[in-house]
Design a protein around this motif. Structure first.
Motif, PDB file in Angstrom:
ATOM      1  N   LEU A  75       0.800  -1.296   0.068  1.00  0.00           N
ATOM      2  CA  LEU A  75       0.150   0.056   0.160  1.00  0.00           C
ATOM      3  C   LEU A  75       1.006   1.359   0.042  1.00  0.00           C
ATOM      4  O   LEU A  75       0.385   2.371  -0.271  1.00  0.00           O
ATOM      5  CB  LEU A  75      -1.074   0.174   1.004  1.00  0.00           C
ATOM      6  N   SER A  76       2.131   1.041   0.450  1.00  0.00           N
ATOM      7  CA  SER A  76       2.877   2.405   0.464  1.00  0.00           C
ATOM      8  C   SER A  76       3.037   2.841  -1.054  1.00  0.00           C
ATOM      9  O   SER A  76       3.540   4.131  -1.223  1.00  0.00           O
ATOM     10  CB  SER A  76       4.259   2.119   0.805  1.00  0.00           C
ATOM     11  N   GLY A  77       2.787   1.973  -2.195  1.00  0.00           N
ATOM     12  CA  GLY A  77       2.826   2.306  -3.552  1.00  0.00           C
ATOM     13  C   GLY A  77       4.175   2.380  -4.108  1.00  0.00           C
ATOM     14  O   GLY A  77       4.477   2.784  -5.159  1.00  0.00           O
ATOM     15  N   ARG A  78       5.154   1.848  -3.224  1.00  0.00           N
ATOM     16  CA  ARG A  78       6.515   2.075  -3.588  1.00  0.00           C
ATOM     17  C   ARG A  78       7.255   0.678  -4.330  1.00  0.00           C
ATOM     18  O   ARG A  78       8.406   0.853  -5.096  1.00  0.00           O
ATOM     19  CB  ARG A  78       7.498   2.089  -2.645  1.00  0.00           C
ATOM     20  N   ARG A  79       6.146  -0.379  -4.599  1.00  0.00           N
ATOM     21  CA  ARG A  79       6.859  -1.655  -5.282  1.00  0.00           C
ATOM     22  C   ARG A  79       5.803  -1.939  -6.188  1.00  0.00           C
ATOM     23  O   ARG A  79       5.334  -3.012  -6.191  1.00  0.00           O
ATOM     24  CB  ARG A  79       6.779  -2.701  -4.196  1.00  0.00           C
ATOM     25  N   ARG A  80       5.426  -0.960  -7.182  1.00  0.00           N
ATOM     26  CA  ARG A  80       4.372  -1.308  -8.363  1.00  0.00           C
ATOM     27  C   ARG A  80       5.180  -2.428  -9.171  1.00  0.00           C
ATOM     28  O   ARG A  80       4.580  -3.246 -10.016  1.00  0.00           O
ATOM     29  CB  ARG A  80       4.278  -0.144  -9.014  1.00  0.00           C
ATOM     30  N   THR A  81       6.430  -2.284  -9.497  1.00  0.00           N
ATOM     31  CA  THR A  81       7.100  -3.262 -10.506  1.00  0.00           C
ATOM     32  C   THR A  81       8.297  -3.816  -9.536  1.00  0.00           C
ATOM     33  O   THR A  81       8.567  -3.364  -8.633  1.00  0.00           O
ATOM     34  CB  THR A  81       7.807  -2.479 -11.595  1.00  0.00           C
ATOM     35  N   SER A  82       8.927  -4.915 -10.176  1.00  0.00           N
ATOM     36  CA  SER A  82      10.036  -5.528  -9.382  1.00  0.00           C
ATOM     37  C   SER A  82      11.358  -4.710  -9.840  1.00  0.00           C
ATOM     38  O   SER A  82      12.645  -4.909  -9.213  1.00  0.00           O
ATOM     39  CB  SER A  82      10.199  -7.130 -10.033  1.00  0.00           C
ATOM     40  N   GLY A  83      11.314  -3.492 -10.684  1.00  0.00           N
ATOM     41  CA  GLY A  83      12.432  -3.069 -11.132  1.00  0.00           C
ATOM     42  C   GLY A  83      12.897  -1.975 -10.364  1.00  0.00           C
ATOM     43  O   GLY A  83      14.152  -1.533 -10.475  1.00  0.00           O
ATOM     44  N   LEU A  84      12.161  -1.349  -9.544  1.00  0.00           N
ATOM     45  CA  LEU A  84      12.668  -0.211  -8.551  1.00  0.00           C
ATOM     46  C   LEU A  84      11.811  -0.108  -7.482  1.00  0.00           C
ATOM     47  O   LEU A  84      10.807  -0.892  -7.169  1.00  0.00           O
ATOM     48  CB  LEU A  84      13.011   0.998  -9.206  1.00  0.00           C
ATOM     49  N   GLN A  85      12.407   0.342  -6.285  1.00  0.00           N
ATOM     50  CA  GLN A  85      11.627   0.799  -4.950  1.00  0.00           C
ATOM     51  C   GLN A  85      11.758   2.338  -4.907  1.00  0.00           C
ATOM     52  O   GLN A  85      12.820   2.865  -4.684  1.00  0.00           O
ATOM     53  CB  GLN A  85      12.101   0.094  -3.674  1.00  0.00           C
ATOM     54  N   VAL A  86      10.549   2.848  -5.191  1.00  0.00           N
ATOM     55  CA  VAL A  86      10.598   4.105  -5.185  1.00  0.00           C
ATOM     56  C   VAL A  86      10.713   4.867  -3.729  1.00  0.00           C
ATOM     57  O   VAL A  86      10.458   3.844  -2.816  1.00  0.00           O
ATOM     58  CB  VAL A  86       9.090   4.817  -5.418  1.00  0.00           C
ATOM     59  N   SER A  87      11.469   5.840  -3.442  1.00  0.00           N
ATOM     60  CA  SER A  87      11.836   6.493  -2.290  1.00  0.00           C
ATOM     61  C   SER A  87      10.621   6.644  -1.435  1.00  0.00           C
ATOM     62  O   SER A  87       9.590   7.197  -2.266  1.00  0.00           O
ATOM     63  CB  SER A  87      12.843   7.458  -2.044  1.00  0.00           C
ATOM     64  N   ALA A  88      10.617   6.665  -0.180  1.00  0.00           N
ATOM     65  CA  ALA A  88       9.579   7.087   0.732  1.00  0.00           C
ATOM     66  C   ALA A  88       9.037   8.574   0.447  1.00  0.00           C
ATOM     67  O   ALA A  88       7.969   9.019   0.509  1.00  0.00           O
ATOM     68  CB  ALA A  88       9.767   6.798   1.972  1.00  0.00           C
ATOM     69  N   ALA A  89      10.166   9.413   0.161  1.00  0.00           N
ATOM     70  CA  ALA A  89      10.037  10.798   0.075  1.00  0.00           C
ATOM     71  C   ALA A  89       9.219  10.992  -1.241  1.00  0.00           C
ATOM     72  O   ALA A  89       8.247  11.824  -1.205  1.00  0.00           O
ATOM     73  CB  ALA A  89      11.426  11.459  -0.048  1.00  0.00           C
ATOM     74  N   VAL A  90       9.503  10.343  -2.255  1.00  0.00           N
ATOM     75  CA  VAL A  90       8.711  10.539  -3.622  1.00  0.00           C
ATOM     76  C   VAL A  90       7.378   9.792  -3.701  1.00  0.00           C
ATOM     77  O   VAL A  90       6.664  10.494  -4.103  1.00  0.00           O
ATOM     78  CB  VAL A  90       9.727   9.697  -4.779  1.00  0.00           C
ATOM     79  N   ALA A  91       7.401   8.738  -2.822  1.00  0.00           N
ATOM     80  CA  ALA A  91       5.986   8.143  -2.885  1.00  0.00           C
ATOM     81  C   ALA A  91       4.976   8.909  -1.829  1.00  0.00           C
ATOM     82  O   ALA A  91       3.790   8.990  -2.235  1.00  0.00           O
ATOM     83  CB  ALA A  91       6.032   6.715  -2.327  1.00  0.00           C
ATOM     84  N   GLY A  92       5.390   9.465  -0.991  1.00  0.00           N
ATOM     85  CA  GLY A  92       4.489  10.494  -0.097  1.00  0.00           C
ATOM     86  C   GLY A  92       3.935   9.466   0.796  1.00  0.00           C
ATOM     87  O   GLY A  92       4.034   8.207   0.873  1.00  0.00           O
ATOM     88  N   ARG A  93       3.016   9.855   1.641  1.00  0.00           N
ATOM     89  CA  ARG A  93       2.520   8.823   2.717  1.00  0.00           C
ATOM     90  C   ARG A  93       1.040   8.750   2.386  1.00  0.00           C
ATOM     91  O   ARG A  93       0.140   8.283   3.201  1.00  0.00           O
ATOM     92  CB  ARG A  93       2.582   9.594   4.103  1.00  0.00           C
ATOM     93  N   ARG A  94       0.245   9.358   1.493  1.00  0.00           N
ATOM     94  CA  ARG A  94      -1.191   9.503   1.283  1.00  0.00           C
ATOM     95  C   ARG A  94      -1.544   8.493   0.388  1.00  0.00           C
ATOM     96  O   ARG A  94      -2.533   8.187   0.209  1.00  0.00           O
ATOM     97  CB  ARG A  94      -1.433  10.738   0.540  1.00  0.00           C
ATOM     98  N   ILE A  95      -0.638   7.418  -0.307  1.00  0.00           N
ATOM     99  CA  ILE A  95      -1.042   6.625  -1.318  1.00  0.00           C
ATOM    100  C   ILE A  95      -2.018   5.642  -0.220  1.00  0.00           C
ATOM    101  O   ILE A  95      -3.227   5.030  -0.916  1.00  0.00           O
ATOM    102  CB  ILE A  95      -0.120   5.684  -1.750  1.00  0.00           C
TER     103      ILE A  95
END
Lengths: 154, 107
Positions: A75-95
Motif C-alpha cells: 500500500l505504500s505504492g513503492r513496489r509497483r514493479t520489481s524493477g525499483l523501489q521508489v523512495s518514501a520521499a517520492v511516494a509520499g504518505r497518502r497513497i
C-alpha cells in the motif's frame, strides 16, 4: 558567457526533473493486486448470495484480514514493479489513504448497483453488481489510482 | 539546506539522469535503468562503474530464481553530491536571473 552557463544549468535541471518524474510515475500497486481484489470481490458476492450468512461473515472477515497482511507491504505504492523501489520521499504518505478511500468508493458503487438491479427485478443483483465492480477494479485500478493521485496531488 | 557544490563527475547528462533516477529511488535494477535511460548494457555498466568507483553508488548482484539481477543504489556520499550539484545548478540559474546593478540600470 554567463547566460550560456545558466542555460546549460537550466537544461541539466530539466534532465533531473524528467528523471525524477519517471520514477514518480512508478508509484502505484502491482496489476496483480487489482485482479486479486477483483477476484476477492466476486467470490465474496457469490458466497453472500449463495451461502449461509455465517459463511459470508467469516469470508468477509478473512478477506479483510488477508488484505491487511498482504497489502501492508504494497500500500505504500513503492513496489509497483520489481524493477525499483521508489523512495518514501517520492511516494509520499497518502497513497494508502487514497487506496483505502478508493476501495470504500467501489464498495459504495457495488451497493448502489445492487440496489438498482434489485429494484429493476434482476436475478442475483449482488453478483452482477460485484461483477461490475470487479471489472472496474481489475481493468481500471491502476488508472483510477493514477487519476486520484493527480487530483489529490499525492 | 544543502551547500551548492558543482560536481564534474555527476554533471554529464547521462550520468546526471542516472543519479537523479537513483536519488528518487531506494534502489533500481539494471534492466529498469537501461530501459528508462535508453542505454546499452555496456554504456550503463561503464557509467555505473564510474559512479561506483567514486563511491557514489553501490551495486549488488541478487539471485532471482535462476537469474542474477543487478541492483544499484545511491550511497549517502552520492546523495550529498547529487543534492549539492542540484543546488549549484539552481544557484547558477538564479544568479543569471538577478537584475544587474550598474550605470545602465540607473540612468
Amino acid at each position: 558567457m554567463e547566460e550560456s552557463a545558466a542555460e546549460q544549468a537550466g537544461d541539466a535541471l530539466g534532465l533531473v526533473d524528467h528523471a525524477q518524474r519517471q520514477v514518480a510515475a512508478e508509484v502505484g500497486l502491482p496489476r496483480g493486486y487489482w485482479w486479486a481484489m477483483a477476484a476477492g470481490w466476486l467470490v465474496l458476492s457469490l458466497i453472500a448470495q449463495a451461502g449461509p450468512a455465517w459463511l459470508a461473515a467469516v469470508a468477509t472477515l478473512g478477506f479483510g484480514m488477508g488484505h491487511s497482511a498482504f497489502a501492508a507491504r504494497l500500500l505504500s505504492g513503492r513496489r509497483r514493479t520489481s524493477g525499483l523501489q521508489v523512495s518514501a520521499a517520492v511516494a509520499g504518505r497518502r497513497i494508502p489513504l487514497i487506496v483505502v478511500g478508493m476501495l470504500l468508493g467501489l464498495a459504495g458503487i457495488t451497493v448502489l448497483a445492487a440496489l438498482a438491479l434489485n429494484a429493476d427485478g434482476a436475478d442475483h443483483p449482488a453478483i452482477w453488481a460485484a461483477l461490475l465492480t470487479a471489472a472496474i477494479t481489475g481493468f481500471g485500478g491502476p488508472e483510477i489510482l493514477r487519476v486520484l493521485r493527480r487530483w489529490t496531488r499525492a | 539546506m544543502t551547500d551548492p557544490q558543482f560536481d564534474e563527475l555527476i554533471h554529464p547528462s547521462t550520468r546526471l539522469s542516472l543519479v537523479a533516477t537513483l536519488a528518487a529511488a531506494d534502489w533500481a535494477e539494471f534492466a529498469f535503468l537501461k530501459d528508462r535511460l535508453g542505454m546499452s548494457d555496456s554504456a550503463l555498466s561503464k557509467q555505473l562503474a564510474t559512479l561506483e568507483g567514486a563511491g557514489y553508488i553501490v551495486t549488488e548482484r541478487r539471485l532471482d530464481g535462476r537469474r542474477w539481477r543487478v541492483r544499484a543504489r545511491l550511497t549517502p556520499a552520492g546523495r550529498d553530491a547529487f543534492n549539492g550539484h542540484v543546488a549549484a545548478l539552481r544557484q547558477i540559474v538564479a544568479s543569471a536571473a538577478e537584475p544587474v546593478d550598474g550605470p545602465a540600470a540607473n540612468p
